[in-house]
Scaffold this motif. Sequence first.
Motif, PDB file in Angstrom:
ATOM      1  N   MET A 112       0.833  -1.176   0.000  1.00 38.52           N
ATOM      2  CA  MET A 112       0.000   0.000   0.000  1.00 38.52           C
ATOM      3  C   MET A 112       0.878   1.239   0.000  1.00 38.52           C
ATOM      4  SD  MET A 112      -3.471  -0.523   1.560  1.00 38.52           S
ATOM      5  CE  MET A 112      -4.367  -2.011   1.349  1.00 38.52           C
ATOM      6  N   TYR A 113       0.280   2.322  -0.389  1.00 40.24           N
ATOM      7  CA  TYR A 113       1.005   3.579  -0.500  1.00 40.24           C
ATOM      8  C   TYR A 113       0.775   4.450   0.720  1.00 40.24           C
ATOM      9  CZ  TYR A 113       0.906   2.088  -5.331  1.00 40.24           C
ATOM     10  OH  TYR A 113       1.023   1.368  -6.477  1.00 40.24           O
ATOM     11  N   ASN A 114       1.793   5.195   1.103  1.00 39.90           N
ATOM     12  CA  ASN A 114       1.634   6.197   2.141  1.00 39.90           C
ATOM     13  C   ASN A 114       1.359   7.507   1.421  1.00 39.90           C
ATOM     14  OD1 ASN A 114       1.934   8.212   4.019  1.00 39.90           O
ATOM     15  ND2 ASN A 114       3.541   7.153   5.133  1.00 39.90           N
ATOM     16  N   HIS A 115       0.142   7.949   1.467  1.00 39.20           N
ATOM     17  CA  HIS A 115      -0.271   9.147   0.732  1.00 39.20           C
ATOM     18  C   HIS A 115      -0.062  10.405   1.565  1.00 39.20           C
ATOM     19  CE1 HIS A 115      -1.913   7.169  -2.785  1.00 39.20           C
ATOM     20  NE2 HIS A 115      -2.375   6.251  -1.974  1.00 39.20           N
ATOM     21  N   VAL A 172      -8.492   4.509   3.024  1.00 42.77           N
ATOM     22  CA  VAL A 172      -9.582   4.964   2.159  1.00 42.77           C
ATOM     23  C   VAL A 172      -9.015   5.432   0.831  1.00 42.77           C
ATOM     24  CG1 VAL A 172     -11.397   6.689   1.856  1.00 42.77           C
ATOM     25  CG2 VAL A 172     -11.162   5.496   4.041  1.00 42.77           C
ATOM     26  N   HIS A 173      -7.978   6.252   0.889  1.00 42.10           N
ATOM     27  CA  HIS A 173      -7.393   6.774  -0.338  1.00 42.10           C
ATOM     28  C   HIS A 173      -6.788   5.645  -1.174  1.00 42.10           C
ATOM     29  CE1 HIS A 173      -4.990  10.255  -2.287  1.00 42.10           C
ATOM     30  NE2 HIS A 173      -5.239   9.317  -3.147  1.00 42.10           N
ATOM     31  N   SER A 174      -6.006   4.765  -0.562  1.00 40.80           N
ATOM     32  CA  SER A 174      -5.337   3.719  -1.330  1.00 40.80           C
ATOM     33  C   SER A 174      -6.327   2.682  -1.860  1.00 40.80           C
ATOM     34  CB  SER A 174      -4.235   3.060  -0.510  1.00 40.80           C
ATOM     35  OG  SER A 174      -4.754   2.507   0.673  1.00 40.80           O
ATOM     36  N   GLU A 175      -7.314   2.311  -1.085  1.00 41.89           N
ATOM     37  CA  GLU A 175      -8.312   1.341  -1.551  1.00 41.89           C
ATOM     38  C   GLU A 175      -9.134   1.936  -2.681  1.00 41.89           C
ATOM     39  OE1 GLU A 175      -8.601  -1.895  -0.716  1.00 41.89           O
ATOM     40  OE2 GLU A 175      -6.793  -1.561   0.466  1.00 41.89           O
ATOM     41  N   ARG A 176      -9.428   3.205  -2.588  1.00 41.55           N
ATOM     42  CA  ARG A 176     -10.151   3.894  -3.659  1.00 41.55           C
ATOM     43  C   ARG A 176      -9.321   3.859  -4.938  1.00 41.55           C
ATOM     44  NH1 ARG A 176     -10.307   8.995  -1.786  1.00 41.55           N
ATOM     45  NH2 ARG A 176     -12.076   8.537  -0.476  1.00 41.55           N
ATOM     46  N   ARG A 213     -19.340   8.651 -14.364  1.00 47.64           N
ATOM     47  CA  ARG A 213     -20.214   8.932 -13.219  1.00 47.64           C
ATOM     48  C   ARG A 213     -19.879   8.004 -12.062  1.00 47.64           C
ATOM     49  NH1 ARG A 213     -22.211  11.421  -9.386  1.00 47.64           N
ATOM     50  NH2 ARG A 213     -24.361  11.023  -8.775  1.00 47.64           N
ATOM     51  N   SER A 214     -19.636   6.735 -12.346  1.00 48.56           N
ATOM     52  CA  SER A 214     -19.259   5.780 -11.295  1.00 48.56           C
ATOM     53  C   SER A 214     -17.967   6.208 -10.622  1.00 48.56           C
ATOM     54  CB  SER A 214     -19.101   4.374 -11.885  1.00 48.56           C
ATOM     55  OG  SER A 214     -20.314   3.903 -12.416  1.00 48.56           O
ATOM     56  N   ASP A 215     -16.987   6.611 -11.412  1.00 46.54           N
ATOM     57  CA  ASP A 215     -15.709   7.066 -10.856  1.00 46.54           C
ATOM     58  C   ASP A 215     -15.903   8.292  -9.973  1.00 46.54           C
ATOM     59  OD1 ASP A 215     -14.444   5.009 -12.188  1.00 46.54           O
ATOM     60  OD2 ASP A 215     -13.495   6.303 -13.682  1.00 46.54           O
ATOM     61  N   GLU A 216     -16.767   9.190 -10.400  1.00 49.52           N
ATOM     62  CA  GLU A 216     -17.063  10.384  -9.610  1.00 49.52           C
ATOM     63  C   GLU A 216     -17.644   9.993  -8.253  1.00 49.52           C
ATOM     64  OE1 GLU A 216     -20.735  13.286 -10.179  1.00 49.52           O
ATOM     65  OE2 GLU A 216     -19.217  13.640 -11.729  1.00 49.52           O
ATOM     66  N   ILE A 217     -18.528   9.003  -8.260  1.00 53.29           N
ATOM     67  CA  ILE A 217     -19.138   8.519  -7.028  1.00 53.29           C
ATOM     68  C   ILE A 217     -18.076   7.906  -6.117  1.00 53.29           C
ATOM     69  CG2 ILE A 217     -20.726   6.797  -6.068  1.00 53.29           C
ATOM     70  CD1 ILE A 217     -22.439   7.320  -8.665  1.00 53.29           C
ATOM     71  N   VAL A 218     -17.202   7.088  -6.674  1.00 54.26           N
ATOM     72  CA  VAL A 218     -16.130   6.459  -5.897  1.00 54.26           C
ATOM     73  C   VAL A 218     -15.206   7.521  -5.315  1.00 54.26           C
ATOM     74  CG1 VAL A 218     -14.087   4.961  -6.012  1.00 54.26           C
ATOM     75  CG2 VAL A 218     -16.222   4.256  -7.123  1.00 54.26           C
ATOM     76  N   ARG A 219     -14.814   8.502  -6.112  1.00 56.17           N
ATOM     77  CA  ARG A 219     -13.922   9.548  -5.625  1.00 56.17           C
ATOM     78  C   ARG A 219     -14.550  10.369  -4.495  1.00 56.17           C
ATOM     79  NH1 ARG A 219     -12.802   9.992 -11.264  1.00 56.17           N
ATOM     80  NH2 ARG A 219     -10.739   9.137 -11.670  1.00 56.17           N
TER      81      ARG A 219
END
Length: 117
Positions: free
Chosen positions: A1-4, A14-18, A106-112
């Motif tokens: 995983m990344y350290n954001h 949340v950020h990395s799983e997204r 639209r799906s990506d917008e929802i996920v973000r």
Amino acid sequence: MYNHGMSNGEVDLVHSERDVLLRYLAKHRRLMVAALDGLTDEQARRPMVPSGTNLLGLVHHLTGVERHWFEFVFLGASIEPDMAMSAPPSASIEDVVAGYRTACARSDEIVRGCTEL
């Protein structure tokens, strides 16, 4: 995983799983659209399995799947996505792909916009 950019060394799950979800979806969406590259309308609509399913119908169906899972299930929007396994006869390959890309965006917008996964 990344350290954001978290200063305490913890991973922003949340950020990395997204990010993982968005990359996974993008890869498979590209592959699906790429399957139509260079095909005529007749070829894209030709059934290749006994059920009668064809590539253009799959992309049409996946448009409905995107709307169902991200808008109806996740957001709770009052919609009835078209989940048919065949594209309308009047819809061109370009029309179906454009609709799919719009639903995917639209799906990506929802996920973000999701703060928890």
